[in-house]
Design an enzyme around this catalytic site. Structure first.
Site, PDB file in Angstrom:
ATOM      1  N   GLY A 289       0.818  -1.213   0.000  1.00  0.00           N
ATOM      2  CA  GLY A 289       0.000   0.000   0.000  1.00  0.00           C
ATOM      3  C   GLY A 289       0.852   1.263   0.000  1.00  0.00           C
ATOM      4  O   GLY A 289       0.585   2.204  -0.758  1.00  0.00           O
TER       5      GLY A 289
ATOM      6  N   CYS B 110       1.803   1.253  12.665  1.00  0.00           N
ATOM      7  CA  CYS B 110       2.993   2.050  12.408  1.00  0.00           C
ATOM      8  C   CYS B 110       3.274   3.020  13.546  1.00  0.00           C
ATOM      9  O   CYS B 110       4.396   3.435  13.749  1.00  0.00           O
ATOM     10  CB  CYS B 110       2.841   2.841  11.116  1.00  0.00           C
ATOM     11  SG  CYS B 110       1.838   2.010   9.924  1.00  0.00           S
TER      12      CYS B 110
HETATM   13  C1  LIG Z   1      -5.002   3.563   5.455  1.00  0.00           C
HETATM   14  C2  LIG Z   1      -3.694   2.930   5.151  1.00  0.00           C
HETATM   15  N1  LIG Z   1      -2.987   3.369   4.096  1.00  0.00           N
HETATM   16  C3  LIG Z   1      -1.808   2.828   3.769  1.00  0.00           C
HETATM   17  C4  LIG Z   1      -1.257   1.792   4.492  1.00  0.00           C
HETATM   18  C5  LIG Z   1       0.071   1.228   4.089  1.00  0.00           C
HETATM   19  O1  LIG Z   1      -0.055  -0.054   3.556  1.00  0.00           O
HETATM   20  P1  LIG Z   1       1.171  -1.080   3.577  1.00  0.00           P
HETATM   21  O2  LIG Z   1       1.388  -1.471   5.004  1.00  0.00           O
HETATM   22  O3  LIG Z   1       0.729  -2.221   2.722  1.00  0.00           O
HETATM   23  O4  LIG Z   1       2.349  -0.382   3.016  1.00  0.00           O
HETATM   24  C6  LIG Z   1      -1.946   1.312   5.615  1.00  0.00           C
HETATM   25  C7  LIG Z   1      -1.374   0.241   6.440  1.00  0.00           C
HETATM   26  O5  LIG Z   1      -1.736   0.037   7.570  1.00  0.00           O
HETATM   27  C8  LIG Z   1      -3.203   1.893   5.937  1.00  0.00           C
HETATM   28  O6  LIG Z   1      -3.901   1.472   6.992  1.00  0.00           O
END
Ligand SMILES: Cc1ncc(COP(=O)(O)O)c(C=O)c1O
Length: 402
Positions: A78, A332
């Site tokens: 993502g 995160c």
């Molecule tokens: C709303 C949102 N956007 C982006 C991401 C990033 O995705 P990825 O962990 O696959 O890089 C996350 C991950 O938790 C998310 O919750």
């Protein structure tokens, strides 16, 4: 070799962080990791087989989003999809304007990409949100000007589950010519039908691991005609938009997982909402526990609260010991000493954000899981509070009840 194993009795309530890989998805991926391992760019039989699998994955995913296959770029998750969307569109549009608009509750993949672009002369407008995390279309209207090239908003928030009223927001953007709209659909994808035509957006990011697909695989939808500069240079893969040998098994797994999630959404979403509501009712019945995010317009399996007079980190550790995997906010932000930027944007003072708790359900969550959570979570909050109160009240400052 990781030897640590998770007790099978543990109740996993952190599906917003990630989900388990679904058995059917793993089975579909397996041949592409073993016998059919070819590079899709190779002309021989192995390569052609891999190419066919990648093409099928792209077609399936495109169909699921109501897009054209050539409008789908597979990425390494993502965050990468978001980085490509924001930086790719910003640099491609530099000649026309430099204003980029987003909201204060976006994922760091968006906010940090924006901050990065700011260092190169882009003007970034971060719009405030209301107590529930929703944007005011009027404020978006006021921020849009003829220098604007991109608006990036999320469909559903990862920390508080709030769903943005995107229809109205997109209409406001569409009143201005030449502004690209990117939607972070990462959290919404497992539970909401995503139709890029109906939503009328130009770019949309999703991540496979949020819907029982593999980790480290994502996709960016890019409407045909939207100009995007690649951020990864090298080979001609993904129509020159993302260089590097494709993760064929990952892409295939993502397409299979998304098809399954879409087919089951109608049945899964209300079941999770009902289980979530039981948990919500029991937690908000405790004194000084407040639901964060929108009470109704939120993701079905998403529960987030602030339990005042508790420390979220201590709560998570105690829940972990009691067999429940939960989180304070986004995966995160966990482990960071910074208060959550989302809760801060919703107007919570720093000391209150410390008591945040997020419990997120997924397709595999059972009634028994929720029974266990109902027995453990309220009791753990109360126990931690009495322990803290005992510490505070002890006149000699001795550690009582800790
Ligand atoms: C709303 C949102 N956007 C982006 C991401 C990033 O995705 P990825 O962990 O696959 O890089 C996350 C991950 O938790 C998310 O919750």
């Amino acid at each position: 070799m990781v030897t640590h194993t998770i007790d099978p009795m543990t109740v996993y309530l952190d599906h917003a962080a990630t989900t388990p890989l679904r058995r059917e998805v793993l089975d579909a991926m397996m041949p592409l990791l073993t016998s059919d391992f070819g590079n899709p760019s190779s002309v021989h039989g192995h390569g052609r087989k891999a190419r066919a699998a990648l093409d099928e994955a792209r077609e399936r995913l495109a169909r699921g989003l109501n897009a054209q296959p050539r409008e789908v770029i597979f990425t390494g998750g993502g965050s990468e999809a978001i980085n490509l969307a924001l930086k790719g569109v910003a640099w491609a549009g530099k000649g026309r304007g430099n204003r980029l608009i987003t909201s204060a509750v976006e994922h760091h993949a968006v906010l940090h990409s924006m901050r990065h672009l700011e260092k190169f002369g882009f003007e970034v407008v971060v719009l405030p949100v209301d107590r529930y995390g929703r944007l005011d279309p009027e404020q978006l209207d006021q921020a849009l000007n003829d220098r604007t090239i991109l608006v990036s908003l999320m469909l559903a928030n990862n920390e508080v589950g709030t769903i943005q009223p995107l229809g109205e927001l997109v209409r406001r953007v569409r009143a201005h010519r030449g502004v690209a709209i990117h939607i972070d659909g990462v959290q919404a994808a497992p539970y909401m039908a995503i139709d890029v035509q109906e939503m009328d957006v130009d770019l949309l990011s999703i991540a496979a691991h949020k819907f029982e697909g593999p980790k480290g695989v994502g996709a960016l939808y890019v409407r045909h005609g939207t100009i995007l500069l690649p951020q990864m240079h090298g080979g001609s893969q993904e129509r020159f938009r993302r260089a590097g040998t494709e993760n064929v098994a990952g892409a295939y797994g993502m397409a299979v997982a998304y098809d399954l999630a879409r087919a089951e959404q109608v049945e899964v979403a209300p079941r999770l909402a009902a289980l979530r509501d039981r948990l919500r009712d029991s937690l908000t019945a405790l004194p000084n526990v407040e639901l964060t995010g929108h009470p109704r317009k939120r993701l079905p399996g998403h529960l987030s609260v602030i339990a005042r007079e508790t420390d979220g980190e201590a709560l998570i550790l105690n829940l972990d010991m009691a067999g429940i995997s939960a989180s304070t906010g986004s995966a995160c932000t966990t482990g960071s000493t910074e208060p959550s930027h989302v809760l801060t944007a919703l107007g919570y003072p720093e000391e209150e954000t410390r008591g945040s708790l997020r419990l997120t359900l997924g397709r595999t969550t059972t009634d028994a899981d929720i029974e266990h959570a109902l027995a453990v979570v309220p009791q753990t909050i109360s126990r931690l509070r009495s322990a803290t109160a005992a510490l505070v009240l002890d006149p000699l400052g001795e550690q009582v009840g800790a």
